[in-house]
Motif scaffolding. Structure first.
Motif, PDB file in Angstrom:
ATOM      1  N   GLY A   1      26.106  60.329  15.578  1.00 35.61           N
ATOM      2  CA  GLY A   1      26.597  59.751  16.810  1.00 35.61           C
ATOM      3  C   GLY A   1      28.012  59.245  16.616  1.00 35.61           C
ATOM      4  O   GLY A   1      28.502  59.148  15.487  1.00 35.61           O
ATOM      5  N   ILE A   2      28.670  58.920  17.713  1.00 37.56           N
ATOM      6  CA  ILE A   2      30.042  58.426  17.681  1.00 37.56           C
ATOM      7  C   ILE A   2      30.129  57.167  18.527  1.00 37.56           C
ATOM      8  O   ILE A   2      29.588  57.128  19.634  1.00 37.56           O
ATOM      9  CB  ILE A   2      31.033  59.469  18.222  1.00 37.56           C
ATOM     10  CG1 ILE A   2      30.946  60.769  17.421  1.00 37.56           C
ATOM     11  CG2 ILE A   2      32.459  58.928  18.202  1.00 37.56           C
ATOM     12  CD1 ILE A   2      31.778  61.895  18.006  1.00 37.56           C
ATOM     13  N   VAL A   3      30.804  56.157  17.993  1.00 38.57           N
ATOM     14  CA  VAL A   3      31.122  54.966  18.786  1.00 38.57           C
ATOM     15  C   VAL A   3      32.617  55.019  19.068  1.00 38.57           C
ATOM     16  O   VAL A   3      33.431  54.980  18.147  1.00 38.57           O
ATOM     17  CB  VAL A   3      30.769  53.671  18.047  1.00 38.57           C
ATOM     18  CG1 VAL A   3      31.102  52.460  18.922  1.00 38.57           C
ATOM     19  CG2 VAL A   3      29.297  53.655  17.659  1.00 38.57           C
ATOM     20  N   GLY A   4      32.970  55.115  20.343  1.00 38.12           N
ATOM     21  CA  GLY A   4      34.365  55.203  20.727  1.00 38.12           C
ATOM     22  C   GLY A   4      34.715  56.581  21.262  1.00 38.12           C
ATOM     23  O   GLY A   4      33.894  57.500  21.288  1.00 38.12           O
ATOM     24  N   HIS A   5      35.952  56.731  21.682  1.00 40.53           N
ATOM     25  CA  HIS A   5      36.429  58.000  22.222  1.00 40.53           C
ATOM     26  C   HIS A   5      37.934  58.048  22.017  1.00 40.53           C
ATOM     27  O   HIS A   5      38.576  57.070  21.653  1.00 40.53           O
ATOM     28  CB  HIS A   5      36.091  58.118  23.717  1.00 40.53           C
ATOM     29  CG  HIS A   5      36.775  57.083  24.564  1.00 40.53           C
ATOM     30  ND1 HIS A   5      37.982  57.307  25.181  1.00 40.53           N
ATOM     31  CD2 HIS A   5      36.430  55.811  24.876  1.00 40.53           C
ATOM     32  CE1 HIS A   5      38.346  56.229  25.838  1.00 40.53           C
ATOM     33  NE2 HIS A   5      37.428  55.302  25.679  1.00 40.53           N
ATOM     34  N   GLY A   6      38.491  59.234  22.219  1.00 39.41           N
ATOM     35  CA  GLY A   6      39.934  59.370  22.071  1.00 39.41           C
ATOM     36  C   GLY A   6      40.309  60.447  21.086  1.00 39.41           C
ATOM     37  O   GLY A   6      39.497  61.308  20.702  1.00 39.41           O
ATOM     38  N   TRP A   7      41.562  60.406  20.653  1.00 43.21           N
ATOM     39  CA  TRP A   7      42.146  61.475  19.846  1.00 43.21           C
ATOM     40  C   TRP A   7      41.367  61.712  18.558  1.00 43.21           C
ATOM     41  O   TRP A   7      41.032  62.846  18.223  1.00 43.21           O
ATOM     42  CB  TRP A   7      43.599  61.118  19.528  1.00 43.21           C
ATOM     43  CG  TRP A   7      44.360  62.183  18.801  1.00 43.21           C
ATOM     44  CD1 TRP A   7      44.932  63.302  19.324  1.00 43.21           C
ATOM     45  CD2 TRP A   7      44.657  62.208  17.392  1.00 43.21           C
ATOM     46  NE1 TRP A   7      45.562  64.029  18.341  1.00 43.21           N
ATOM     47  CE2 TRP A   7      45.406  63.386  17.146  1.00 43.21           C
ATOM     48  CE3 TRP A   7      44.354  61.364  16.325  1.00 43.21           C
ATOM     49  CZ2 TRP A   7      45.865  63.725  15.877  1.00 43.21           C
ATOM     50  CZ3 TRP A   7      44.816  61.702  15.062  1.00 43.21           C
ATOM     51  CH2 TRP A   7      45.559  62.868  14.849  1.00 43.21           C
TER      52      TRP A   7
END
Length: 366
Positions: free
Chosen positions: A11-17
């Motif tokens: 899973g991923i916490v956060g978003h962006g480049w």
């Protein structure tokens, strides 16, 4: 070829480049990577990610862990917020791959280590040790081609990325370091940044930091110009020197058994050039008739940076499964960021800075 036990579920916490790198891996190499969801605080951002990447999104790490059961969670959030997110995931007995740096300053590193260091659940997403050319250099060093390594110089990346490379190339753990540094400013033609090339590149003042780190009887040279990451006017420079030879860039000079000096380059084989129809892809790095590195994701058309990020993520998953050793533990990240902070402190004050033994020192690997 699939990973042992199937694709790594993360899973991923956060978003962006930076988070997008991990989302692209799942799309380009689905047999090795599976993103099971992302955490965003804003529902509108979550809706955009769901539509763009075809993944579920959640408003909290608790929801992500309970609903998607990831093996690993990547934290890609501002450095000030990262320690709290990492601590929350550790409290849920979930393995973490934390974006760098794990905390903003030395006190933050110490607090984070006190909170989660004993859990053995936190790796850090430092990809530079897994860049193809760095893996090739590490193989040469481990095989004793250069003899006893005594010094290294890196002019490539900045801060903890560069100190991670210096420590690994020198084979140094968490021994005290004496750091001297100077910072000057000079003109440099603009190159691209994360958003691409400027419409009209201009010459702007750029800070240049040069530091010497003395550690365990070995020396490392840190050389970085502001904006160097993507700037084509500042090429990669790596020098590794040992008792029986050296590497300068891609050229290796070493001693044969009878003491004869010989040289040979590290050669990159990249498919898709000229009449080759295998597709544009890294294949191997070789030296003197030996393959030092083979692309673990053939056919995925990944850049070296993406290959390194994928390698770090996959090894984190395999570490969590008990298949491979830890790729880059929190202790190593804390030490490398401590050295980077010492470089800036030495450049700011104009005097040497000496690091001491920190709480994580015994856990740091050479």
């Amino acid at each position: 070829m699939s990973a042992a036990g199937g694709p790594v579920r993360y899973g991923i916490v956060g978003h962006g480049w930076r988070a997008d790198f991990y989302l692209r891996l799942a799309r380009q190499v689905p047999e090795r990577f599976q993103c099971v969801g992302a955490v965003t605080r804003r529902p509108d951002v979550g809706a955009r990610l769901e539509q763009q990447w075809g993944i579920p999104t959640y408003r909290s790490v608790e929801e992500l862990v309970a609903s998607a059961a990831p093996e690993v969670v990547v934290t890609s959030v501002p450095r000030e917020a990262n320690p709290e997110v990492v601590s929350s995931l550790v409290a849920l007995d979930t393995a973490v791959l934390s974006e760098t740096p794990p905390a903003p300053d030395a006190d933050g590193l110490r607090r984070l280590w006190a909170a989660v260091g004993a859990s053995d659940l936190v790796q850090v997403a430092e990809q530079h040790p897994y860049l193809p050319v760095v893996v090739a250099l590490r193989t040469l060093i481990a095989d004793g081609v250069l003899g006893e390594v005594t010094s290294a110089q890196v002019s490539w990346s900045h801060d903890y990325h560069a100190t991670a490379l210096l420590r690994i190339l020198l084979g140094v753990a968490a021994e005290p370091a004496r750091v001297s540094a100077v910072r000057t400013t000079g003109p440099l033609l603009e190159g691209p940044d994360r958003g691409g090339w400027p419409a009209t590149p201009e010459v702007r003042p750029a800070a240049h930091t040069l530091a010497v780190l003395e550690m365990a009887g070995r020396s490392g040279v840190y050389d970085f110009s502001e904006g160097q990451w993507f700037n084509p006017w500042r090429r990669r420079h790596v020098i590794v020197r040992g008792s029986h030879g050296e590497v300068v860039g891609n050229e290796v000079t070493w001693s044969t058994e009878n003491g004869t000096p010989v040289s040979a380059p590290i050669v990159r084989r990249h498919t898709g050039l000229d009449g080759n129809l295998e597709g544009a892809d890294l294949d191997t790095l070789s030296w003197s008739g030996r393959v030092l590195y083979r692309n673990p994701y053939p056919g995925a058309r990944l850049s070296d940076e993406e290959i390194a990020i994928g390698t770090c993520l996959e090894r984190t998953g395999q570490w969590r499964r008990g298949v491979e050793p830890a790729p880059y533990p929190l202790a190593d990240a804390c030490q490398d960021h401590l050295l980077a902070l010492a470089i800036h402190a030495a450049a700011d004050t104009g005097g040497p800075v000496t690091t001491g033994a920190e709480p994580w020192a015994r856990a740091v690997r050479p």
